[in-house]
Design an enzyme around this catalytic site. Structure first.
Site, mmCIF file in Angstrom:
data_model
loop_
_atom_site.group_PDB
_atom_site.id
_atom_site.type_symbol
_atom_site.label_atom_id
_atom_site.label_comp_id
_atom_site.label_asym_id
_atom_site.label_seq_id
_atom_site.Cartn_x
_atom_site.Cartn_y
_atom_site.Cartn_z
ATOM 1 N N HIS A 82 -82.251 10.226 -31.172
ATOM 2 C CA HIS A 82 -82.317 11.685 -31.090
ATOM 3 C C HIS A 82 -81.850 12.152 -29.718
ATOM 4 C CE1 HIS A 82 -83.749 15.761 -31.799
ATOM 5 N NE2 HIS A 82 -84.201 15.736 -30.560
ATOM 6 N N ASP A 161 -94.219 22.384 -37.649
ATOM 7 C CA ASP A 161 -93.406 22.509 -36.437
ATOM 8 C C ASP A 161 -92.413 23.652 -36.569
ATOM 9 O OD1 ASP A 161 -92.053 21.681 -33.896
ATOM 10 O OD2 ASP A 161 -90.421 21.357 -35.316
ATOM 11 N N ARG A 168 -93.349 30.021 -30.964
ATOM 12 C CA ARG A 168 -93.241 29.752 -29.521
ATOM 13 C C ARG A 168 -91.996 30.407 -28.945
ATOM 14 N NH1 ARG A 168 -92.566 23.894 -29.866
ATOM 15 N NH2 ARG A 168 -92.149 23.988 -27.644
ATOM 16 N N SER A 183 -93.114 18.484 -30.881
ATOM 17 C CA SER A 183 -92.187 19.110 -31.818
ATOM 18 C C SER A 183 -91.052 18.140 -32.187
ATOM 19 C CB SER A 183 -91.628 20.377 -31.165
ATOM 20 O OG SER A 183 -90.546 20.894 -31.881
ATOM 21 N N LYS A 187 -90.684 15.537 -36.025
ATOM 22 C CA LYS A 187 -89.547 15.497 -36.955
ATOM 23 C C LYS A 187 -88.990 14.078 -37.092
ATOM 24 C CE LYS A 187 -88.319 19.149 -34.603
ATOM 25 N NZ LYS A 187 -87.855 20.411 -34.017
HETATM 26 N N1 URA Z 1 -86.501 21.125 -29.521
HETATM 27 C C1 URA Z 1 -87.440 21.048 -30.481
HETATM 28 O O1 URA Z 1 -87.194 20.524 -31.572
HETATM 29 N N2 URA Z 1 -88.652 21.530 -30.214
HETATM 30 C C2 URA Z 1 -88.979 22.088 -29.047
HETATM 31 O O2 URA Z 1 -90.102 22.500 -28.888
HETATM 32 C C3 URA Z 1 -87.983 22.194 -28.059
HETATM 33 C C4 URA Z 1 -86.745 21.692 -28.328
#
Ligand code: URA
Ligand code: CA
Length: 441
Positions: A82, A161, A168, A183, A187
């Site tokens: 990632h 999320d 957020r 977050s 994923k």
């Molecule tokens: N990328 C994400 O997937 N989540 C965050 O909180 C910040 C950047």
């Protein structure tokens, strides 16, 4: 349990229990707790922070809020990669084939999403006929037989999320380490990875502008991975300029082909070898990063990497002859240079602005419904440390619309920071974070 008490507890700087964290994540996902209370809690977390245990619990609760992809039918250790932002994700097109050629299963499920350019799937669709549509059984079979398959993302991963990140985003509570790390990791964990390599970008074009916070974010994510039994490694890499030269879809595929042939940009090659090495170690195909790197270098030299890309394209209905004859890729009607307005050294290239200059051309989606133009984009010719002369070409624009080309040109000129004093190129890899500690270069 009452949401009010959870907010107050965190506001006062106390630690939340696992039950309290599960309560608000579940309640919010189901729509039983309103935005205003969760906003208040996010702000309390922003100021009072969460400890490692709370962060891991939040991550787990977000994973459990939706589907978890089951990759157990695939043999071997599934290692996922990632990148935290950056412009374009050409690395996947290179890493996938070389890592698969080394025997690490690559079971990639990608979305299309919004961005400066399309996602990995859009890019691969530059190969005429390429498709990600296949039954899940076929996907698993391809990974077992060929070690690589790219599927479309249909599962509902970490919906908590999705909701929290959106909230957020509008309440000035994105930039908290625990919340960002949770977050991202939620994923990745939900997508079924056994082990994870993170490319944590640092610099002007990254989410984290300074190096210390990038190391901190990497550490936070490695700690979550360790906590939930997913071996995780973070590589901190420079983003003071776009990676490689190409930004666009077909253009990046061509750059990936060059790189798989051992003729790609130095920074992109270095990043892929570094990330790939750690993937091989986590996938138990090499004892250490040095051995892994030799394996990957040999895969590129021997042509096994490029052969693997062809195999992938062919297996998913694409025309593999494009790999040997890149003139078959979509070509736009306008190809125009961008020239330097002054003499000097390149000090920085704002990656985000180059990304937007590519988006303007039609390389990416502005809304979910927009169509992508696979042919358009930008190829940079000058990078940090290079000297440029007034009137010299610094980039080439590939466009299908003269007005968009002009807009893009102005943005590219602004994105380049050209100065009088000599500038040295900076190292790409800043350090590595593993469960055993931090190494800074
Ligand atoms: N990328 C994400 O997937 N989540 C965050 O909180 C910040 C950047
Ligand atoms: Ca790129």
């Amino acid at each position: 349990m009452r949401m009010y008490d959870i907010i107050m507890k965190k506001r006062n700087g106390e630690e939340l229990t696992t039950q309290e964290i599960n309560f608000f994540v579940e309640g919010y996902t189901k729509g039983e707790i309103p935005d205003y209370q969760v906003s208040a809690l996010m702000m309390a977390i922003y100021f009072q922070k969460m400890n490692k245990r709370e962060t891991a619990d939040l991550t787990k609760a977000m994973v459990d809020s939706g589907e978890i992809i089951d990759l157990s039918a695939i043999e071997g250790i599934k290692v996922d990669k990632h990148s935290t932002g950056g412009v374009g994700d050409t690395t996947t097109l290179i890493l996938g084939p070389i890592v698969a050629a080394a025997g690490v299963p690559v079971a990639k499920m990608s979305g299309r999403g919004l961005g400066h350019t399309g996602g990995t799937i859009d890019k691969l669709e530059s190969f005429d006929g390429f498709s990600v549509e296949m039954p899940i059984e076929k996907f698993m079979q391809n990974v077992n037989e060929k070690k690589i398959a790219i599927g479309g993302q249909t599962a509902n991963l970490a919906p908590a999320d999705k909701k929290l990140y959106a909230l957020r985003d509008v309440t000035a509570t994105v930039d908290n380490m625990s919340l960002i790390a949770g977050s991202i990791m939620s994923k990745k964990i939900a997508s079924g990875a056994d082990a994870i390599v993170l490319d944590v970008k640092t610099g002007s074009g990254a989410f984290m502008k300074d190096e210390n916070s990038s190391f901190e974010l990497a550490q936070e994510m490695v700690d979550i991975g360790t906590h939930v039994g997913r071996n995780t490694v973070g590589v901190i890499t420079d983003m003071d300029q776009p990676l490689g030269f190409a930004v666009g879809n077909a253009l990046e595929v061509k750059e990936a082909i060059d790189t798989l042939r051992g003729e790609g940009p130095a920074d992109l090659t270095e990043l892929c070898l570094t990330l790939g090495s750690h993937m091989l170690v986590l996938g138990e195909k090499a004892k250490n990063a040095e051995e892994a790197r030799e394996i990957l270098e040999d895969i590129i030299k021997s042509g096994k990497g490029i052969a693997k890309l062809k195999e992938l394209v062919e297996a998913q209905g694409g025309n593999p002859t494009y790999v040997d004859d890149t003139s078959l890729f979509p070509i736009p009607s306008i190809v125009e240079p961008v020239v330097a307005a002054e003499d000097g050294y390149v000090k920085g290239i704002k990656a985000d602005d180059i990304g937007i200059a590519a988006l303007v051309l039609g390389a990416g989606r502005e809304t979910k419904e927009s169509d992508i133009d696979l042919a358009v984009g930008i190829v940079l010719h000058k990078k940090i440390g290079d000297f440029v002369k007034k009137g010299e070409t610094i980039a080439t624009i590939y466009a299908n619309d003269a007005k968009k080309q002009k807009t893009s040109e102005e943005m590219i000129i602004k994105a380049y920071d050209i100065v009088e004093e000599e500038i040295k190129a900076k190292p790409l890899i800043k350090g590595i974070v593993t469960k055993d500690g931090i190494t800074k270069f």
